[in-house]
Each structure stands twice: as C-alpha cells, then as structure tokens.
Scaffold this motif. Structure first.
Motif, PDB file in Angstrom:
ATOM      1  N   ASP A  52       0.832  -1.202   0.000  1.00  0.00           N
ATOM      2  CA  ASP A  52       0.000   0.000   0.000  1.00  0.00           C
ATOM      3  C   ASP A  52       0.867   1.252   0.000  1.00  0.00           C
ATOM      4  O   ASP A  52       1.845   1.333   0.754  1.00  0.00           O
ATOM      5  CB  ASP A  52      -0.880  -0.011   1.262  1.00  0.00           C
ATOM      6  N   GLY A  53       0.529   2.206  -0.849  1.00  0.00           N
ATOM      7  CA  GLY A  53       1.332   3.435  -0.938  1.00  0.00           C
ATOM      8  C   GLY A  53       2.171   3.374  -2.197  1.00  0.00           C
ATOM      9  O   GLY A  53       3.374   3.654  -2.194  1.00  0.00           O
ATOM     10  N   SER A  54       1.510   3.026  -3.310  1.00  0.00           N
ATOM     11  CA  SER A  54       2.228   2.678  -4.541  1.00  0.00           C
ATOM     12  C   SER A  54       3.122   3.794  -5.081  1.00  0.00           C
ATOM     13  O   SER A  54       4.122   3.504  -5.718  1.00  0.00           O
ATOM     14  CB  SER A  54       1.229   2.243  -5.606  1.00  0.00           C
ATOM     15  N   SER A  55       2.808   5.063  -4.772  1.00  0.00           N
ATOM     16  CA  SER A  55       3.645   6.129  -5.337  1.00  0.00           C
ATOM     17  C   SER A  55       5.050   6.103  -4.725  1.00  0.00           C
ATOM     18  O   SER A  55       5.981   6.689  -5.273  1.00  0.00           O
ATOM     19  CB  SER A  55       2.996   7.502  -5.121  1.00  0.00           C
TER      20      SER A  55
ATOM     21  N   ASN B 268      -3.450  14.897   2.110  1.00  0.00           N
ATOM     22  CA  ASN B 268      -2.896  15.397   0.858  1.00  0.00           C
ATOM     23  C   ASN B 268      -3.385  16.826   0.652  1.00  0.00           C
ATOM     24  O   ASN B 268      -4.498  17.066   0.187  1.00  0.00           O
ATOM     25  CB  ASN B 268      -3.319  14.488  -0.303  1.00  0.00           C
TER      26      ASN B 268
ATOM     27  N   TYR C  74       3.195  14.432   5.652  1.00  0.00           N
ATOM     28  CA  TYR C  74       2.486  13.552   4.718  1.00  0.00           C
ATOM     29  C   TYR C  74       3.479  12.760   3.884  1.00  0.00           C
ATOM     30  O   TYR C  74       4.257  13.326   3.131  1.00  0.00           O
ATOM     31  CB  TYR C  74       1.557  14.370   3.809  1.00  0.00           C
TER      32      TYR C  74
ATOM     33  N   GLY D 280       2.365   9.896   2.096  1.00  0.00           N
ATOM     34  CA  GLY D 280       1.659   9.365   0.928  1.00  0.00           C
ATOM     35  C   GLY D 280       1.514   7.860   0.951  1.00  0.00           C
ATOM     36  O   GLY D 280       1.170   7.248  -0.058  1.00  0.00           O
ATOM     37  N   ALA D 281       1.793   7.266   2.099  1.00  0.00           N
ATOM     38  CA  ALA D 281       1.533   5.832   2.290  1.00  0.00           C
ATOM     39  C   ALA D 281       0.821   5.723   3.635  1.00  0.00           C
ATOM     40  O   ALA D 281       1.381   6.114   4.676  1.00  0.00           O
ATOM     41  CB  ALA D 281       2.814   5.024   2.298  1.00  0.00           C
ATOM     42  N   LEU D 282      -0.402   5.212   3.586  1.00  0.00           N
ATOM     43  CA  LEU D 282      -1.253   5.212   4.775  1.00  0.00           C
ATOM     44  C   LEU D 282      -0.541   4.622   6.010  1.00  0.00           C
ATOM     45  O   LEU D 282      -0.614   5.198   7.100  1.00  0.00           O
ATOM     46  CB  LEU D 282      -2.534   4.423   4.459  1.00  0.00           C
TER      47      LEU D 282
ATOM     48  N   PHE E 277      -5.114  11.992  10.887  1.00  0.00           N
ATOM     49  CA  PHE E 277      -4.882  11.661   9.478  1.00  0.00           C
ATOM     50  C   PHE E 277      -6.232  11.714   8.795  1.00  0.00           C
ATOM     51  O   PHE E 277      -7.224  11.232   9.345  1.00  0.00           O
ATOM     52  CB  PHE E 277      -4.304  10.245   9.315  1.00  0.00           C
TER      53      PHE E 277
ATOM     54  N   TYR F 170      -8.328  11.349   4.827  1.00  0.00           N
ATOM     55  CA  TYR F 170      -8.486  11.317   3.381  1.00  0.00           C
ATOM     56  C   TYR F 170      -9.968  11.566   3.133  1.00  0.00           C
ATOM     57  O   TYR F 170     -10.768  10.651   3.002  1.00  0.00           O
ATOM     58  CB  TYR F 170      -8.003  10.010   2.741  1.00  0.00           C
TER      59      TYR F 170
ATOM     60  N   LYS G  90     -11.477   7.712  -1.153  1.00  0.00           N
ATOM     61  CA  LYS G  90     -10.488   6.994  -1.966  1.00  0.00           C
ATOM     62  C   LYS G  90     -10.055   5.672  -1.341  1.00  0.00           C
ATOM     63  O   LYS G  90      -9.858   4.680  -2.028  1.00  0.00           O
ATOM     64  CB  LYS G  90      -9.235   7.863  -2.157  1.00  0.00           C
ATOM     65  N   LEU G  91      -9.864   5.673  -0.046  1.00  0.00           N
ATOM     66  CA  LEU G  91      -9.256   4.501   0.589  1.00  0.00           C
ATOM     67  C   LEU G  91     -10.237   3.330   0.614  1.00  0.00           C
ATOM     68  O   LEU G  91     -11.452   3.523   0.654  1.00  0.00           O
ATOM     69  CB  LEU G  91      -8.780   4.851   1.999  1.00  0.00           C
TER      70      LEU G  91
ATOM     71  N   GLU H 286      -7.833  -1.388   4.235  1.00  0.00           N
ATOM     72  CA  GLU H 286      -7.089  -0.168   4.565  1.00  0.00           C
ATOM     73  C   GLU H 286      -7.754   0.531   5.765  1.00  0.00           C
ATOM     74  O   GLU H 286      -7.242   0.495   6.880  1.00  0.00           O
ATOM     75  CB  GLU H 286      -7.019   0.775   3.357  1.00  0.00           C
TER      76      GLU H 286
HETATM   77  P1  FDP Z   1      -1.510   4.795  -3.147  1.00  0.00           P
HETATM   78  O1  FDP Z   1      -2.718   5.297  -3.883  1.00  0.00           O
HETATM   79  O2  FDP Z   1      -0.259   5.534  -3.515  1.00  0.00           O
HETATM   80  O3  FDP Z   1      -1.358   3.298  -3.247  1.00  0.00           O
HETATM   81  O4  FDP Z   1      -4.423   3.304  -0.568  1.00  0.00           O
HETATM   82  C1  FDP Z   1      -3.904   4.089  -1.325  1.00  0.00           C
HETATM   83  C2  FDP Z   1      -2.924   5.167  -0.878  1.00  0.00           C
HETATM   84  O5  FDP Z   1      -1.718   5.085  -1.578  1.00  0.00           O
HETATM   85  C3  FDP Z   1      -2.603   5.248   0.628  1.00  0.00           C
HETATM   86  O6  FDP Z   1      -1.579   4.412   1.064  1.00  0.00           O
HETATM   87  C4  FDP Z   1      -2.215   6.702   0.807  1.00  0.00           C
HETATM   88  O7  FDP Z   1      -2.484   7.162   2.091  1.00  0.00           O
HETATM   89  C5  FDP Z   1      -3.041   7.403  -0.218  1.00  0.00           C
HETATM   90  O8  FDP Z   1      -3.529   6.406  -1.143  1.00  0.00           O
HETATM   91  C6  FDP Z   1      -2.248   8.404  -0.999  1.00  0.00           C
HETATM   92  O9  FDP Z   1      -3.084   9.045  -1.911  1.00  0.00           O
HETATM   93  P2  FDP Z   1      -2.641  10.415  -2.644  1.00  0.00           P
HETATM   94  O10 FDP Z   1      -1.545  10.048  -3.587  1.00  0.00           O
HETATM   95  O11 FDP Z   1      -3.886  10.831  -3.343  1.00  0.00           O
HETATM   96  O12 FDP Z   1      -2.224  11.367  -1.597  1.00  0.00           O
END
Ligand code: FDP
Length: 327
Positions: free
Chosen positions: A115-118, A204, A230, A232-234, A248, A250, A267-268, A273
């Motif tokens: 989780d937190g692909s970016s 975010n 922040y 960007g990974a939960l 925290f 979203y 989103k989550l 999650e």
């Molecule tokens: P990601 O899309 O990068 O996989 O669950 C998805 C998640 O990461 C969470 O880990 C994180 O908190 C959130 O989305 C990050 O989203 P933003 O890039 O929109 O901030």
C-alpha cells in the motif's frame, strides 16, 4: 553483554495462553510474519534487481521482471494458503474474493500487500496491511464480508523500516521492531498521546480545495496548531499519528473542478485499509469515522473493494471534525 528481547511469537503465545485461546491464530500469524519478512527482503533488494515497478508499468530495460505489487501479493497468498487456517481472503491486488480452505479454515483475511504505490519506484516506505475476522463458530458460516467491529486483529508492517504494529481485540495495540535475526521484538504498547504538543496533521494538502466546505473551514481554522506531515503511504502516515497523536484524513473529494474526478465515496478501501487502521487506532484509544461521522468499524461492507473517506486519530480531533461533517 548479550541482550535478549521478547519476540512477537513469545508475546502472542503468552497472550493466547492467558486468554485460553487456541493455537490456530498463532499458525495464521506465523504465515503473516513470514510473508512480511519475504516482502521486506524483495523490497530491500528491488532496486538492484530492477523490479521496483508496479504491474502494468514498463521496465526501462524492457526486461521481463516481476513487479513489486505482484510479488508481494503472491507471497502473501502462498503463506496464507499454506497455513490452512484461512477460509477466504480479499487482496487489494485481486478483483475477486480468493477462496482458500473453505470448509476447514477458521479466519477471513483482508490484506493490501503493498500500500502506498507512489513510494514504490523510490524504494521509500510502503505498507503491508491486514485485518483478520473469525468464522461464525456458533452456526453455519455464510462467508459474508465482516465489518471492522468483527475483526479480532489487524496490523501493519511499514516496509522496509522493520516496524510492525498489531492490535488484538480488547487487548490493545503493540509495536515491534525487527532485530538482527529477522524477528520482530520488544513489544511496546501504543496509546495515542494526550499531550497536544506532539500532535500532527496528515492529509494530501493539494486536494484541500476539493473537500466539503465544512472540512475546508476546519482545516483553515486549525492547521496552524499542528505540525504537518504527509508521506503518501497510509501505513507510514498512520504510524506517526499513532506515536505522536493528531489526525490523518483522506476526505471525500466533492468539489473537484473536473466533476468526473470527484470521489464522494472517498479513496481509501474499507476492508483492507480503513478498517485495518481504524481497528488499531481504536485499540490505542483513538477514533475513526467516515464522511458522515459514522464509525469506520460499523460500516458493513457490501463488496470487497468498497471505498470510504477516513478521519483517523486522537479522539478529540476526530470528534471535533465529526462536528462539521454531514449529516
Ligand atoms: P496509493 O494510492 O499511492 O497506493 O491506498 C492508497 C494510498 O496510496 C494510501 O496508502 C495513501 O495514504 C493514499 O492512497 C495516498 O493518496 P494520494 O496520492 O492521493 O495522496
């Protein structure tokens, strides 16, 4: 001088004995720990092997390499199946519910292996999140998706930092650290701090103008009181909140200039999650609600990949922001 620390399995064995519980949960947790250690290993060496990509992305060398999210998913599925204790699982990586030991299994496991692909292309922290619910021991099992209220445990590994946090139903929330023998050791109880001085805000910020007016107003009035962080990974962002306290979020995206990009449902993902971190947060004395101010733990999932908005952290802040949420 040698130092011996209590490790997670010793901790859990004592917990199960103290509460007269079966060994089945130990077998399941052994599978989850083995998965985490393997994911950690592949993630640490991923940059060198060129597989720090995600499925669907293109490798610059054009080589046929396995992608990190696929590796992590295969690893977890292998260990869960092998444990023989899982009825069925839900993975972030797979559309359908994954049947395992339908008749003989005892648990439902909901997981996000990466989780937190970016953060993946940068080798920066990601999470392996899991929630566990138990089968109906009293009567026939209909295999419905469980709400967070029915979880018996949930946890997260922040990979590759070597930290593991787990909450056990009505028994608290604990953090462990990996040692030189690859064991998670030194259980530390996690309780959200009351002292506001350490509290942080995590969301975010680039989305802020897309939030509901009440949420935007709350941010404007309160953001200066707290440090902003922040990742960007939960898992990583929640890890900090659990230690330092704060909020925290979203929120639902409802005011996007391109209405097609609105996400009124959040989103989550709920089962692997939001409910996972909400369960941990509540065991640590905190709270977690959705866009209606409803407890995340009370949401009954209608489908495996359902989304939700999430407000999570210190009770006082979650209550405060609940006041500006509908209805
Ligand atoms: P990601 O899309 O990068 O996989 O669950 C998805 C998640 O990461 C969470 O880990 C994180 O908190 C959130 O989305 C990050 O989203 P933003 O890039 O929109 O901030």
């Amino acid at each position: 001088m040698l130092r011996f620390d209590e490790d997670f399995m010793d901790f859990l064995l004592e917990h199960q004995e103290r509460h007269n519980r079966s060994y089945h949960f130990l077998v399941l947790m052994n599978a989850i720990l083995n998965s985490a250690k393997r994911i950690q290993h592949y993630y640490l060496t991923g940059a060198l092997r060129g597989n720090l990509g995600l499925a669907g992305s293109v490798n610059v060398q054009g080589e046929d390499v396995l992608k990190m999210d696929e590796i992590a998913n295969e690893v977890v599925k292998y260990h869960l199946k092998r444990s023989g204790r899982v009825i069925q699982a839900v993975s972030e990586e797979e559309k359908d519910i994954i049947p395992m030991n339908i008749e003989g299994g005892r648990y439902f496991v909901y997981f996000d292996p990466m989780d937190g692909s970016s953060n993946v292309p940068h080798n920066l922290p990601i999470g392996f999140l899991f929630g566990v619910a138990k089968r109906n021991m009293e009567g026939p099992e209909d295999r419905h998706l469980r709400s967070g209220r029915d979880y018996i445990a949930s946890g997260m590994f922040v990979i590759p930092t070597g930290t593991f946090t787990i909450a056990l139903r009505e028994a608290g929330c604990w953090r462990f650290h990996i040692d030189e023998t690859q064991n998670y050791v030194r259980p530390t109880p996690m309780n959200l701090p009351q002292d506001k001085k350490s509290w942080e805000l995590s969301f975010n910020s680039s989305n802020r103008e897309t939030f509901a007016p009440g949420v935007q107003k709350w941010i404007a009035e309160n953001e200066k009181k707290y440090a902003f962080r922040y990742l960007g990974a939960l898992a990583g962002d929640f890890h900090r909140i659990l230690t330092n306290g704060g909020l925290f979020m979203y929120p639902a995206i409802v005011n996007h200039p391109d209405p097609k990009k609105n996400r009124p449902q959040g989103k989550l993902r709920l089962v692997y999650e939001a409910a996972v971190v909400a369960f941990m947060c509540c065991e640590a004395g905190g709270e977690a609600v959705d866009e209606d101010g409803k407890s995340i733990l009370d949401i009954i999932p209608r489908e495996p990949h359902q989304r939700t908005a999430l407000y999570l952290g210190s009770k006082k802040l979650v209550e405060e922001i609940s006041g500006v949420l509908k209805p």
